[in-house]
Design an enzyme around this catalytic site. Sequence first.
Site, PDB file in Angstrom:
ATOM      1  N   THR A  21     -33.766  29.621 -21.391  1.00 37.53           N
ATOM      2  CA  THR A  21     -33.753  31.151 -21.097  1.00 37.53           C
ATOM      3  C   THR A  21     -32.840  32.018 -21.007  1.00 37.53           C
ATOM      4  OG1 THR A  21     -36.429  30.209 -20.095  1.00 37.53           O
ATOM      5  CG2 THR A  21     -35.483  32.279 -19.857  1.00 37.53           C
ATOM      6  N   GLY A  30     -44.675  29.494 -18.953  1.00 34.17           N
ATOM      7  CA  GLY A  30     -44.298  29.834 -17.024  1.00 34.17           C
ATOM      8  C   GLY A  30     -43.983  31.120 -17.047  1.00 34.17           C
ATOM      9  N   ASP A  31     -42.855  31.505 -16.332  1.00 35.29           N
ATOM     10  CA  ASP A  31     -43.382  32.738 -15.919  1.00 35.29           C
ATOM     11  C   ASP A  31     -42.413  34.488 -16.600  1.00 35.29           C
ATOM     12  OD1 ASP A  31     -40.599  31.521 -15.431  1.00 35.29           O
ATOM     13  OD2 ASP A  31     -39.512  32.957 -14.626  1.00 35.29           O
TER      14      ASP A  31
END
Length: 314
Positions: A171, A201-202
């Site tokens: 990321t 995801g986050d």
Amino acid sequence: MFVLAIHGGAGTLKKKLMTSETKERSYNALKNALYAGYQILKMGGPSLEAVEAAVVSLEDEDFFNAGKGAVYSNQGNHELDAAIMCGKTLNAGAVSALKHVKNPISLAKKIIDDHSFIFLTGEGAEEYALLNDIPLVPNTYFSTEYRLEKFKLTQEADVVLLDHDDVQFGTVGAVALDVNGDLAAGTSTGGLTNKVFGRVGDTPIVGAGTYANNTSCAISCTGKGEFFIKHVIANTISCLLQYKGLTLKEAYDEIFNQDFFNAGGRGGLIAIDKGGNIEMPFNTDGMYRGFISSKKETFNVGIYDEKLKSFETL
Ligand code: ASP
């Protein structure tokens, strides 16, 4: 004063597998991204624009798992997530499950500029991109040989590979403080290799993987998203500064190095507080990272737990 910090994920190649060529390539990618944001901050431009520019540069670089070079979901295609947040207004733009938006962070930035909503997902987000002249590309634009190989391996083994366990690239994200004292944070990802179709995801979740607040700090996270969501890492660190008066280091020691780590959370984050202090902790083998500030205008980049290497600006 201005400060910019960036990351290219906490899932680095094991030191023994890192060739000087790959190291050089990652340093160049980090320097280019720093340069993109630095040019804006140096001219007195806003942190939000610097964050977008740095993240676009990292998305366009197929070395990282964001934009071009994103990993494959279990359906054999790419689904991208991103978010950007303004520390002054607390406005945010978040997008998830994109299949055709060339630069997800720019779509998130467009949303923040409109500020009538915060989070768009899937087809609705892509329709909005189309209406707003945000460039769309075929899903194969994001594909690379390297990621395809990894995907095939994970399918054969029937596992969901975290970038980090598999020591892959990760990321990307950026945090910045501009000359007006405004903070901003942005993060963009392809998620996890062989992730379940539709899994988010986050990264695009405000407060988990991305957060900015002028009263405390700006944060961008990387690692297995589910842990960052459970511990609401970015917002918890911000709250420890805002309400308890902790320093950045004390705050991440409290949550990231303890509850998060003890629960099995692995990854890293980059953070800048309102005073311009930078922290870049990680609990993996390494994290592609770098920073530049008005104090000393050099590019500082590194991968492992080592002193960052300094380079003159381009
Ligand atoms: N945090 C990202 C996710 O879980 C992955 C990463 O940081 O590499 O989607």
